[in-house]
Structure formats: C-alpha cells, structure tokens
Design an enzyme around this catalytic site. Structure first.
Site, PDB file in Angstrom:
ATOM      1  N   PRO A  23       1.971 -13.339  -3.587  1.00  0.00           N
ATOM      2  CA  PRO A  23       0.665 -13.999  -3.468  1.00  0.00           C
ATOM      3  C   PRO A  23      -0.436 -13.072  -2.980  1.00  0.00           C
ATOM      4  O   PRO A  23      -1.627 -13.315  -3.250  1.00  0.00           O
ATOM      5  CB  PRO A  23       0.943 -15.112  -2.455  1.00  0.00           C
ATOM      6  CG  PRO A  23       2.386 -15.436  -2.651  1.00  0.00           C
ATOM      7  CD  PRO A  23       3.045 -14.123  -2.930  1.00  0.00           C
ATOM      8  N   LYS A  44      -1.463   0.848   6.854  1.00  0.00           N
ATOM      9  CA  LYS A  44      -0.126   1.098   6.328  1.00  0.00           C
ATOM     10  C   LYS A  44       0.281   2.556   6.536  1.00  0.00           C
ATOM     11  O   LYS A  44       1.460   2.858   6.787  1.00  0.00           O
ATOM     12  CB  LYS A  44      -0.053   0.710   4.855  1.00  0.00           C
ATOM     13  CG  LYS A  44      -0.072  -0.789   4.622  1.00  0.00           C
ATOM     14  CD  LYS A  44       1.097  -1.477   5.313  1.00  0.00           C
ATOM     15  CE  LYS A  44       1.171  -2.963   5.013  1.00  0.00           C
ATOM     16  NZ  LYS A  44       2.328  -3.605   5.669  1.00  0.00           N
ATOM     17  N   TYR A  50      -6.693  -1.652   4.998  1.00  0.00           N
ATOM     18  CA  TYR A  50      -5.290  -1.853   4.638  1.00  0.00           C
ATOM     19  C   TYR A  50      -4.573  -0.523   4.480  1.00  0.00           C
ATOM     20  O   TYR A  50      -3.487  -0.310   5.037  1.00  0.00           O
ATOM     21  CB  TYR A  50      -5.192  -2.654   3.345  1.00  0.00           C
ATOM     22  CG  TYR A  50      -3.772  -2.960   2.920  1.00  0.00           C
ATOM     23  CD1 TYR A  50      -3.079  -4.042   3.449  1.00  0.00           C
ATOM     24  CD2 TYR A  50      -3.125  -2.163   1.980  1.00  0.00           C
ATOM     25  CE1 TYR A  50      -1.780  -4.327   3.066  1.00  0.00           C
ATOM     26  CE2 TYR A  50      -1.822  -2.439   1.585  1.00  0.00           C
ATOM     27  CZ  TYR A  50      -1.155  -3.514   2.123  1.00  0.00           C
ATOM     28  OH  TYR A  50       0.133  -3.791   1.743  1.00  0.00           O
TER      29      TYR A  50
END
Length: 247
Positions: free
Chosen positions: A195, A163, A159
């Site tokens: 979420p 990014k 991740y």
C-alpha cells in the site's frame, strides 16, 4: 528440510512490528516455521492474528504500538518481556515533494518521518538488544531500502536519508551485539507492491527483473535473518531489489 537448514523457529517468540505490507507475510512465514508471534501495529492487528492462528496453529498475541512515540515504545518493550527475534518493518513514505523545505509543513513532515522511520526503530532495537545480550542470544532485523543506497528515485529526501541511517544503525548495533551472541542485520528492498506505493508510478523497465517485488519475496529474507540459520551474519544489509542496485 527447514530443520536441516537451521531455519526452524520452534517455540521461539518473534515480535513483528509493522504488520501491514511486508510485515504480514513475515508473520505468516515465521508461524509456518514454528514461531510464537507477537504482532504490533498502530492499531492492534486482531484480524491478521486470528487468521494466522487459524491457518497455521500459531500462538499469537497482539499489541497497539505507535512506533513514533517514545512512551508507546517503552510500554511495548516492558509488556512483551524477552523475545528471541525482532523484525521491524514499520515505516511511512512522507508526501514531501510539494513542500517548501524549511516551511512549517515540511518541518512537521520531517519530524513524523524521523520519528517513525528512524528514531522509533532505533529506540526499539536498542532496548530489545540489551535484553537479548543479557541472555546471550537473539536476532534483530531492520527494514532499510534501496532508497537508502541509491538516494531515492521514487522517494524524497526525508525517506531516503532515514533509510540510509537505518543501514548505518544496523552496523552500529551489530558491532556491539555480535560478541554477545546477538545477530543484527537488515535488508534493503527495492520497489515492492505494498500500500505504500499505491500512489506511485514505477517504471518497471528500469528494474532488471522487470517487475515490482511481492511482499512475500521480501518477507522470506527477513524471516531467514530472524532464524537460527543466520548465526554468522552480523551487520549485513541484504539487497532484495530485482537487480536494481546494479542497473
């Protein structure tokens, strides 16, 4: 006041990809500013579109889009035609911490994260940028992350690195679009109450502001970058993280 500040989006067609989490308040703000909305998510967001249309009188259309699929992105771009602004908030936070690097499970997790968090947004932005260049106007906003700057305190390598690559992509696109009247920018949110963080424990004492961001606080900045008011912003990745990048 919006007109005076150059933020109004009267009759502009704004496509928002990834309507869950931060994308939904982005759609609401753009609707309030007068935009016509094109809303896309893995499952076409019918209920969200109907609610926004009822509350704000906005013209909306919906699409099912798997941003991790080359074919789905190509089909979406062909279906929506020309747009004035594109906001891409679609992303996933892969569960990679318990996976052994190099294992089949890790490879599958990496490929899915790469496809959704980087390759898909890159493909979508490049196609729509060419359409905007042809008409000498447009806005593209991509969602990066504080993890892309810090290396990721809550997230794993997949991740955080994806990014970070989005931040670089923003600048790469901006360098090629600016002279054609197209503004490409991004934003780097800190931990946000969406979420995506449902299963994460965030120590808010490490955030100078002392709390998580609310999705609307990120969406306001995204909507600004997608508006006429951001006419001299090219290649910026705006920090919206409660001061966390300075702590």
């Amino acid at each position: 006041m919006s007109d005076l500040m150059g933020i109004a989006m009267h009759a502009q067609r704004v496509a928002i990809v990834g309507v869950g989490g931060i994308g939904e308040p982005c759609a609401e703000i753009c609707a309030q500013l007068g935009a016509k909305l094109i809303l896309a998510d893995r499952v076409a967001p019918q209920a969200i579109a109907e609610r926004i249309a009822a509350q704000h009188g906005a013209q909306t259309e919906i699409h099912a889009l798997d941003i991790g699929s080359v074919e789905s992105v190509n089909r979406f771009c062909a279906d929506i035609g020309d747009i004035d602004a594109l906001i891409v908030t679609a992303a996933i936070l892969p569960e990679e911490r318990e996976l052994e690097p190099g294992s089949d499970e890790w490879e599958a997790s990496f490929q899915r994260a790469f496809d959704i968090n980087l390759r898909g947004p890159m493909q979508l932005a490049q196609i729509m940028m060419q359409k905007m260049i042809a008409k000498k106007a447009g806005r593209i906003v991509l969602l990066g992350s504080l993890a892309g700057r810090s290396g990721g305190l809550l997230s794993g390598a997949q991740y955080a690195s994806g990014k970070g690559a989005i931040h670089t992509l923003v600048r790469w696109l901006a360098l090629r679009a600016a002279s054609h009247g197209v503004c490409v920018n991004g934003l780097a949110p800190g931990a946000t109450a969406t979420p995506m963080l449902t299963n994460e424990v965030v120590d808010t004492r490490k955030i100078p502001a002392g709390r998580l961001a609310q999705p609307i606080e990120i969406a306001r900045v995204a909507a600004f970058l997608a508006s006429p008011a951001a006419s001299y912003m090219h290649g910026a990745v705006v920090d919206v993280n409660g001061g966390a990048c300075f702590s």
